[in-house]
Design an enzyme around this catalytic site. Structure first.
Site, PDB file in Angstrom:
ATOM      1  N   ASP A 284       0.878  -1.175   0.032  1.00 54.79           N
ATOM      2  CA  ASP A 284      -0.054  -0.136   0.088  1.00 54.79           C
ATOM      3  C   ASP A 284       0.825   1.434   0.058  1.00 54.79           C
ATOM      4  OD1 ASP A 284      -2.361  -1.282  -0.110  1.00 54.79           O
ATOM      5  OD2 ASP A 284      -2.883  -1.159   1.880  1.00 54.79           O
TER       6      ASP A 284
ATOM      7  N   HIS B  42      30.408   6.554  -3.155  1.00 58.37           N
ATOM      8  CA  HIS B  42      28.987   6.467  -3.124  1.00 58.37           C
ATOM      9  C   HIS B  42      28.390   6.171  -1.769  1.00 58.37           C
ATOM     10  CE1 HIS B  42      28.762   5.713  -7.875  1.00 58.37           C
ATOM     11  NE2 HIS B  42      29.123   7.115  -7.605  1.00 58.37           N
TER      12      HIS B  42
ATOM     13  N   ASP C   9      28.096  15.812  -1.125  1.00 58.49           N
ATOM     14  CA  ASP C   9      27.670  15.905  -2.228  1.00 58.49           C
ATOM     15  C   ASP C   9      26.175  15.665  -2.357  1.00 58.49           C
ATOM     16  OD1 ASP C   9      27.198  15.571  -5.089  1.00 58.49           O
ATOM     17  OD2 ASP C   9      28.719  13.877  -5.288  1.00 58.49           O
TER      18      ASP C   9
ATOM     19  N   ASP D 294      23.866  19.688  -8.763  1.00 55.44           N
ATOM     20  CA  ASP D 294      24.470  18.829  -8.442  1.00 55.44           C
ATOM     21  C   ASP D 294      25.978  19.390  -7.884  1.00 55.44           C
ATOM     22  OD1 ASP D 294      26.259  16.404  -8.020  1.00 55.44           O
ATOM     23  OD2 ASP D 294      26.382  15.826 -10.031  1.00 55.44           O
TER      24      ASP D 294
ATOM     25  N   HIS E 143      37.644   8.853 -10.675  1.00 54.88           N
ATOM     26  CA  HIS E 143      36.708   8.819 -11.564  1.00 54.88           C
ATOM     27  C   HIS E 143      36.904  10.210 -12.665  1.00 54.88           C
ATOM     28  CE1 HIS E 143      35.577  12.541  -8.967  1.00 54.88           C
ATOM     29  NE2 HIS E 143      35.913  11.816  -8.109  1.00 54.88           N
TER      30      HIS E 143
ATOM     31  N   HIS F  23      30.059  15.195 -15.984  1.00 54.05           N
ATOM     32  CA  HIS F  23      29.155  14.770 -16.686  1.00 54.05           C
ATOM     33  C   HIS F  23      28.074  15.587 -17.105  1.00 54.05           C
ATOM     34  CE1 HIS F  23      26.741  15.000 -12.965  1.00 54.05           C
ATOM     35  NE2 HIS F  23      27.826  14.430 -12.502  1.00 54.05           N
TER      36      HIS F  23
ATOM     37  N   HIS G 202      22.790  12.494 -13.914  1.00 54.51           N
ATOM     38  CA  HIS G 202      23.873  12.046 -15.013  1.00 54.51           C
ATOM     39  C   HIS G 202      22.892  12.223 -16.313  1.00 54.51           C
ATOM     40  CE1 HIS G 202      26.361   9.898 -12.260  1.00 54.51           C
ATOM     41  NE2 HIS G 202      26.551  11.009 -11.869  1.00 54.51           N
TER      42      HIS G 202
ATOM     43  N   GLU H 227      34.052  18.369 -11.461  1.00 48.12           N
ATOM     44  CA  GLU H 227      34.319  17.580 -10.136  1.00 48.12           C
ATOM     45  C   GLU H 227      35.440  16.910  -9.810  1.00 48.12           C
ATOM     46  OE1 GLU H 227      31.317  14.577  -9.356  1.00 48.12           O
ATOM     47  OE2 GLU H 227      30.378  15.104 -11.269  1.00 48.12           O
TER      48      GLU H 227
ATOM     49  N   TYR I 191      41.268  11.140  -3.180  1.00 53.82           N
ATOM     50  CA  TYR I 191      40.784  10.530  -2.078  1.00 53.82           C
ATOM     51  C   TYR I 191      42.020   9.543  -1.602  1.00 53.82           C
ATOM     52  CZ  TYR I 191      36.787  11.643  -4.767  1.00 53.82           C
ATOM     53  OH  TYR I 191      36.122  12.537  -5.685  1.00 53.82           O
TER      54      TYR I 191
ATOM     55  N   ARG J 251      36.411  16.440  -2.571  1.00 52.34           N
ATOM     56  CA  ARG J 251      35.963  16.615  -4.107  1.00 52.34           C
ATOM     57  C   ARG J 251      35.451  17.921  -4.147  1.00 52.34           C
ATOM     58  NH1 ARG J 251      33.056  12.407  -4.860  1.00 52.34           N
ATOM     59  NH2 ARG J 251      31.198  12.821  -4.160  1.00 52.34           N
TER      60      ARG J 251
ATOM     61  N   GLU K 220      32.657  20.260  -6.449  1.00 59.52           N
ATOM     62  CA  GLU K 220      31.777  20.122  -7.675  1.00 59.52           C
ATOM     63  C   GLU K 220      30.742  21.258  -7.919  1.00 59.52           C
ATOM     64  OE1 GLU K 220      29.043  16.840  -7.421  1.00 59.52           O
ATOM     65  OE2 GLU K 220      28.974  16.658  -9.843  1.00 59.52           O
TER      66      GLU K 220
HETATM   67  N1  GLY Z   1      25.989  13.250  -7.391  1.00 57.42           N
HETATM   68  C1  GLY Z   1      26.448  12.645  -8.274  1.00 57.42           C
HETATM   69  C2  GLY Z   1      27.702  12.847  -9.070  1.00 57.42           C
HETATM   70  O1  GLY Z   1      28.334  13.748  -8.779  1.00 57.42           O
HETATM   71  O2  GLY Z   1      27.933  12.357 -10.150  1.00 57.42           O
HETATM   72 MN    MN Z   2      28.340  14.970 -10.467  1.00 60.72          MN
HETATM   73 MN    MN Z   3      27.878  15.079  -7.186  1.00 61.40          MN
END
Ligand code: GLY
Ligand code: MN
Ligand code: MN
Length: 437
Positions: A35, A238, A255, A266, A345, A349, A356, A379, A383, A400, A402
């Site tokens: 429900d 993540h 983030d 973002d 990374h 993006h 994304h 970004e 690390y 990071r 961003e």
């Molecule tokens: N928050 C997701 C990224 O930075 O790609």
């Molecule tokens: Mn991002």
């Molecule tokens: Mn992000």
């Protein structure tokens, strides 16, 4: 609502299709448990073309000399509206959203047979959803069953997403305006999080500050699960548990970005829990900030998408050597890619309705060239997990930074510039908050 933006996009899609029919459904509702449903979020492609946010809705766009748009949606239903709230119904939806025709969703299958009969091409989201694939094939087969009556079925099926991805990649002025507002809310949330952070508080208390700021400013959802990662958690890319108690001397990496009226922001900011960067924290933070600045200079129309990543990597790799994080020379570190141990990374993006966002990064073997109106994130990060071959002062430092950028021929717009970023700005803001507490 700016209905003209949606009718303009439908006209542009019809122009790109040339002939044929496109069928684009919104997202289904999904049960969470008995429900209870997940908060409903429309499909981004469908919304891009309609502005319509109710579930159980399908857009049919007939291209050709006189293109027309048809909406299929839920009927008005006073009984259901007492429980679940307002629904437009076809007549009001047609008028409010400027469709040529609108019908109850229950009539979709029957009308679709006629709509795709004698059309050369059927466009839909091929392969995106198995149920929808079956639905479209069933519609096609109903038309094929009529061949003896002189009807012919589309001989060609094409993926509508490829065409829409290309459109979505260049944001129109309506989109940039919404993204500007989404970004402003997220900037305020990050500043609020900095003011609320103290040793001894939990990550989730800071997450609550972010969510409060998002919602009070009218944002409907976070654009993605907020990462509020202190101390060693900052090195978990993540991380989502957000349940650790923050200690004096930790860095906190946040983030988080809100979604406003269907568009994402973002932002990542990293700052000391006690308000003052230690020496090692300062070294890594300034390195990442320098990498971001270098990356920003490569965001110009005509540059290849990967240029800004390469610029960030160059600065980071040099810095890692200088700080003693990596053995060897800069050239060796680039050659053997050992920098990936601390920076694993990509530097950003596409950003839009989806965090994304839609759009190709490569065409054939080539990275895409940047164009006026593209929106992307910048970004870089660094690390450092504890390891014997790494100076201990750097252990558990995860940084990071961003920001969200609109690429412009006449100079880029940084949508998220209002979120404090320089070491001096962060320390000043946090000192003020501690003093006021
Ligand atoms: N928050 C997701 C990224 O930075 O790609
Ligand atoms: Mn991002
Ligand atoms: Mn992000």
């Amino acid at each position: 609502m700016n209905i003209e933006a949606y009718t303009r996009r439908r006209a542009e899609l019809a122009r790109r299709m040339g002939t044929g029919v496109a069928v684009i459904a919104t997202a289904p509702e999904r049960a969470r448990n008995r429900d209870t449903h997940y908060p409903y979020r429309h499909d981004s492609y469908f919304y891009y073309l309609t502005g319509f946010t109710e579930p159980e809705a399908v857009l049919v766009l007939v291209a050709g000399e006189n293109p027309k748009s048809l909406l299929f949606c839920r009927n008005k239903d006073i009984e259901r509206e007492i429980w679940d709230g307002y629904r437009y119904g076809p007549d009001a939806a047609r008028a409010a959203f400027c469709f040529d025709e609108a019908y109850p969703i229950a009539q979709l299958d029957e009308r679709l047979t006629d709509l795709i009969a004698n059309q050369p091409t059927l466009f839909y989201a091929m392969g995106a959803d198995a149920d929808w694939d079956a639905h479209m094939m069933a519609a096609l087969n109903r038309v094929r069953a009529q061949v003896r009556a002189g009807v012919h079925a589309p001989g060609e099926i094409r993926d509508i997403y490829a065409m829409l991805d290309d459109m979505r990649l260049i944001k129109d002025s309506h989109e940039v305006e919404v993204m500007r507002r989404a970004a402003a809310i997220s900037c305020a949330a990050h500043a609020r999080a900095m003011r609320a952070t103290r040793p001894g508080r939990h990550e989730y208390e800071i997450e609550a500050e972010l969510l409060h700021e998002f919602r009070r400013a009218g944002s409907q959802f976070p654009a993605y699960g907020s990462i509020v990662a202190s101390g060693p958690n900052a090195c978990v890319l993540h991380y989502v548990s957000n349940d650790r108690r923050m200690a004096d001397g930790d860095l906190l990496l946040i983030d988080a970005g809100c979604e406003l009226d269907g568009y994402a922001s973002d932002i990542t900011r990293t700052f000391p829990v006690n308000g003052v960067f230690s020496g090692a924290q300062r070294d890594i933070y300034q390195l990442v900030l320098d990498a971001q600045s270098a990356a920003m200079t490569r965001l110009v129309p005509g540059a290849s998408f990967i240029d800004y990543h390469d610029a960030a990597v160059e600065v980071l790799a040099r810095g890692m050597v200088e700080l003693g994080l990596l053995p060897g020379t800069y050239e060796q570190v680039m050659e053997n890619e050992s920098y990936k141990r601390f920076y694993m990374h990509r530097t950003g993006h596409w950003l839009g309705m989806d965090v994304h966002d839609a759009g190709e990064y490569k065409r054939a073997a080539n990275w895409r060239k940047l164009e006026d109106g593209m929106v992307l994130t910048v970004e870089p990060g660094c690390y450092v997990r504890p390891a014997e071959d790494v100076p201990q002062a750097f252990w558990n430092i995860g940084v990071r930074i961003e920001d969200d950028v609109v690429v412009r021929a006449g100079g880029n717009e940084i949508l998220t510039a209002a979120a404090p970023k320089s070491i001096a700005d962060i320390e000043t803001l946090m000192a003020g908050a501690l003093e006021a507490a």
